[in-house]
Design a protein around this motif. Sequence first.
Motif, PDB file in Angstrom:
ATOM      1  N   VAL A   1       0.861  -1.184   0.000  1.00  0.00           N
ATOM      2  CA  VAL A   1       0.000   0.000   0.000  1.00  0.00           C
ATOM      3  C   VAL A   1       0.894   1.229   0.000  1.00  0.00           C
ATOM      4  O   VAL A   1       1.798   1.355   0.834  1.00  0.00           O
ATOM      5  N   ASP A   2       0.646   2.116  -0.962  1.00  0.00           N
ATOM      6  CA  ASP A   2       1.454   3.328  -1.069  1.00  0.00           C
ATOM      7  C   ASP A   2       1.067   4.329   0.022  1.00  0.00           C
ATOM      8  O   ASP A   2      -0.086   4.390   0.458  1.00  0.00           O
ATOM      9  N   ALA A   3       2.053   5.107   0.439  1.00  0.00           N
ATOM     10  CA  ALA A   3       1.801   6.137   1.445  1.00  0.00           C
ATOM     11  C   ALA A   3       0.953   7.251   0.848  1.00  0.00           C
ATOM     12  O   ALA A   3       0.979   7.494  -0.361  1.00  0.00           O
ATOM     13  N   PRO A   4       0.166   7.950   1.667  1.00  0.00           N
ATOM     14  CA  PRO A   4      -0.616   9.088   1.148  1.00  0.00           C
ATOM     15  C   PRO A   4       0.303  10.213   0.707  1.00  0.00           C
ATOM     16  O   PRO A   4       1.516  10.206   0.982  1.00  0.00           O
ATOM     17  N   ASN A   5      -0.253  11.170   0.020  1.00  0.00           N
ATOM     18  CA  ASN A   5       0.529  12.314  -0.452  1.00  0.00           C
ATOM     19  C   ASN A   5       1.238  12.986   0.724  1.00  0.00           C
ATOM     20  O   ASN A   5       0.632  13.253   1.768  1.00  0.00           O
ATOM     21  N   ASP A   6       2.515  13.258   0.532  1.00  0.00           N
ATOM     22  CA  ASP A   6       3.332  13.816   1.610  1.00  0.00           C
ATOM     23  C   ASP A   6       3.010  15.302   1.774  1.00  0.00           C
ATOM     24  O   ASP A   6       3.567  16.155   1.085  1.00  0.00           O
ATOM     25  N   ILE A   7       2.118  15.595   2.713  1.00  0.00           N
ATOM     26  CA  ILE A   7       1.732  16.981   2.990  1.00  0.00           C
ATOM     27  C   ILE A   7       2.345  17.443   4.308  1.00  0.00           C
ATOM     28  O   ILE A   7       3.017  18.483   4.363  1.00  0.00           O
ATOM     29  N   THR A   8       2.115  16.685   5.374  1.00  0.00           N
ATOM     30  CA  THR A   8       2.655  17.020   6.690  1.00  0.00           C
ATOM     31  C   THR A   8       3.674  16.003   7.173  1.00  0.00           C
ATOM     32  O   THR A   8       4.415  16.286   8.119  1.00  0.00           O
ATOM     33  N   GLY A   9       3.717  14.828   6.566  1.00  0.00           N
ATOM     34  CA  GLY A   9       4.570  13.750   7.048  1.00  0.00           C
ATOM     35  C   GLY A   9       3.854  12.828   8.019  1.00  0.00           C
ATOM     36  O   GLY A   9       4.315  11.719   8.271  1.00  0.00           O
ATOM     37  N   PHE A  10       2.743  13.284   8.580  1.00  0.00           N
ATOM     38  CA  PHE A  10       1.917  12.450   9.449  1.00  0.00           C
ATOM     39  C   PHE A  10       0.929  11.690   8.561  1.00  0.00           C
ATOM     40  O   PHE A  10       0.056  12.301   7.937  1.00  0.00           O
ATOM     41  N   TYR A  11       1.062  10.386   8.516  1.00  0.00           N
ATOM     42  CA  TYR A  11       0.247   9.598   7.596  1.00  0.00           C
ATOM     43  C   TYR A  11      -1.244   9.802   7.823  1.00  0.00           C
ATOM     44  O   TYR A  11      -2.026   9.871   6.871  1.00  0.00           O
ATOM     45  N   LEU A  12      -1.663   9.882   9.079  1.00  0.00           N
ATOM     46  CA  LEU A  12      -3.082  10.029   9.370  1.00  0.00           C
ATOM     47  C   LEU A  12      -3.615  11.349   8.837  1.00  0.00           C
ATOM     48  O   LEU A  12      -4.663  11.386   8.176  1.00  0.00           O
ATOM     49  N   PHE A  13      -2.912  12.437   9.093  1.00  0.00           N
ATOM     50  CA  PHE A  13      -3.345  13.740   8.597  1.00  0.00           C
ATOM     51  C   PHE A  13      -3.247  13.816   7.076  1.00  0.00           C
ATOM     52  O   PHE A  13      -4.124  14.395   6.417  1.00  0.00           O
ATOM     53  N   ASP A  14      -2.183  13.234   6.530  1.00  0.00           N
ATOM     54  CA  ASP A  14      -2.012  13.277   5.080  1.00  0.00           C
ATOM     55  C   ASP A  14      -3.124  12.507   4.372  1.00  0.00           C
ATOM     56  O   ASP A  14      -3.596  12.936   3.302  1.00  0.00           O
ATOM     57  N   ALA A  15      -3.557  11.384   4.948  1.00  0.00           N
ATOM     58  CA  ALA A  15      -4.645  10.618   4.342  1.00  0.00           C
ATOM     59  C   ALA A  15      -5.947  11.421   4.354  1.00  0.00           C
ATOM     60  O   ALA A  15      -6.714  11.398   3.389  1.00  0.00           O
ATOM     61  N   ILE A  16      -6.178  12.149   5.446  1.00  0.00           N
ATOM     62  CA  ILE A  16      -7.402  12.963   5.528  1.00  0.00           C
ATOM     63  C   ILE A  16      -7.331  14.160   4.594  1.00  0.00           C
ATOM     64  O   ILE A  16      -8.287  14.458   3.867  1.00  0.00           O
ATOM     65  N   LEU A  17      -6.192  14.857   4.604  1.00  0.00           N
ATOM     66  CA  LEU A  17      -6.063  16.057   3.783  1.00  0.00           C
ATOM     67  C   LEU A  17      -6.077  15.742   2.293  1.00  0.00           C
ATOM     68  O   LEU A  17      -6.557  16.543   1.484  1.00  0.00           O
ATOM     69  N   SER A  18      -5.556  14.578   1.914  1.00  0.00           N
ATOM     70  CA  SER A  18      -5.537  14.201   0.503  1.00  0.00           C
ATOM     71  C   SER A  18      -6.829  13.525   0.055  1.00  0.00           C
ATOM     72  O   SER A  18      -6.954  13.163  -1.118  1.00  0.00           O
ATOM     73  N   GLY A  19      -7.762  13.331   0.984  1.00  0.00           N
ATOM     74  CA  GLY A  19      -9.039  12.710   0.630  1.00  0.00           C
ATOM     75  C   GLY A  19      -8.980  11.203   0.500  1.00  0.00           C
ATOM     76  O   GLY A  19      -9.943  10.592   0.022  1.00  0.00           O
ATOM     77  N   ASN A  20      -7.909  10.591   0.952  1.00  0.00           N
ATOM     78  CA  ASN A  20      -7.772   9.136   0.884  1.00  0.00           C
ATOM     79  C   ASN A  20      -8.332   8.519   2.175  1.00  0.00           C
ATOM     80  O   ASN A  20      -7.604   7.973   3.008  1.00  0.00           O
ATOM     81  N   PHE A  21      -9.654   8.600   2.318  1.00  0.00           N
ATOM     82  CA  PHE A  21     -10.283   8.189   3.576  1.00  0.00           C
ATOM     83  C   PHE A  21     -10.260   6.673   3.782  1.00  0.00           C
ATOM     84  O   PHE A  21     -10.387   6.212   4.911  1.00  0.00           O
ATOM     85  N   GLY A  22     -10.098   5.914   2.709  1.00  0.00           N
ATOM     86  CA  GLY A  22     -10.010   4.473   2.869  1.00  0.00           C
ATOM     87  C   GLY A  22      -8.750   4.025   3.576  1.00  0.00           C
ATOM     88  O   GLY A  22      -8.669   2.887   4.047  1.00  0.00           O
ATOM     89  N   LEU A  23      -7.768   4.915   3.670  1.00  0.00           N
ATOM     90  CA  LEU A  23      -6.507   4.584   4.324  1.00  0.00           C
ATOM     91  C   LEU A  23      -6.487   5.023   5.788  1.00  0.00           C
ATOM     92  O   LEU A  23      -5.557   4.674   6.514  1.00  0.00           O
TER      93      LEU A  23
END
Length: 347
Positions: free
Chosen positions: A184-206
């Motif tokens: 599984v690829d990491a979410p878009n690197d926005i903050t470096g925090f995977y949980l926040f990056d998944a939410i901010l990038s709209g990848n809610f399934g992650l």
Amino acid sequence: MSAPTSYWGSMFRFIVRRLVVMPFLLFGIVTISFAISRFIPSDPLISIVGERQLNNPVVVLAAKQRWGLDKSMFGQYTSYMSNLAKGDLGISFRTKTPVVGDLIDRLPATFELAFTAMFFGTIGGVLLGVLAASRRNKVADHVSRLFALVGSSLPVFWLGLVVLYVFYARLGLMPGPGRLPPRVDAPNDITGFYLFDAILSGNFGLVWPIIQRLLLPAFALGWGLMGIISRLVRSSMLDELQADYVRTARAKGLTERVVFCKHALRNALLPVLTVLGFSIASLLTGAVLTETIFSWNGVGSYAVSATRSLDYPAINGVCILGGIVFLISNLITDVLYAYADPKIRLA
């Protein structure tokens, strides 16, 4: 207006004094970590050139000149401090990349784990402490105290292995090590925090898989903090419930719930601020072992790898980072404590 002005003026002078002292404390931290790393009876050239090339004098000499290991210890120290004054932590022997970049890349993973563990330890500790104080010498009190005692007594590395074995290997209730599921690829690197990056990038399934993989390491890392806070809250609550202002509140006809939560609990939580300030450093220290067990790609696992390969720049960089975090967290704790406690304000 003179009292508030005097208070904030004193607070400003206090903060300035602490900020002035910080560089000298960091200087001591750097010096000690530099000396200790050099006194370790091992040779960093093994990780630089490999064991097969250690018998090749040309390769060994070139590696020493490349990394400055041909200088005396004092020469290495002055060179390192000169580069450090420019903001250069050096190049890692192992990754061959700047240590600053390595730490920046790995720091969000460690903070994500440490803050989750702190949240779990703080909320759980306060709830257990309040429960124990409200049910003093009853079953709930004894159970919560036992749970807190076990958590604060067990080593972090052993606890991590146990929870991983029980909940992942045996019961299959929780996922295994790692920040993400396999393939599984990491979410878009926005903050470096995977949980926040998944939410901010709209990848809610992650979001839920990330939370699941945070629970076990955060529990293993935060259980000790929860035990300390719960015992502290219980003790403080019992002291506050015997205070004069609590008896006065009861005499005014206030309900026991209001007296317990609004008056006693508020004052009992003040010592928790001090514990939280020191717990940041302890959580980062515990993260070294927790990240290794749970394959968490953070500063802790980076420190373990640097120590194994005797990576001088990486070791010193981790020590500097830990010192900065510890000093800043203590400063913030002192300021918050002074703001929350009127007696300290008057002092």
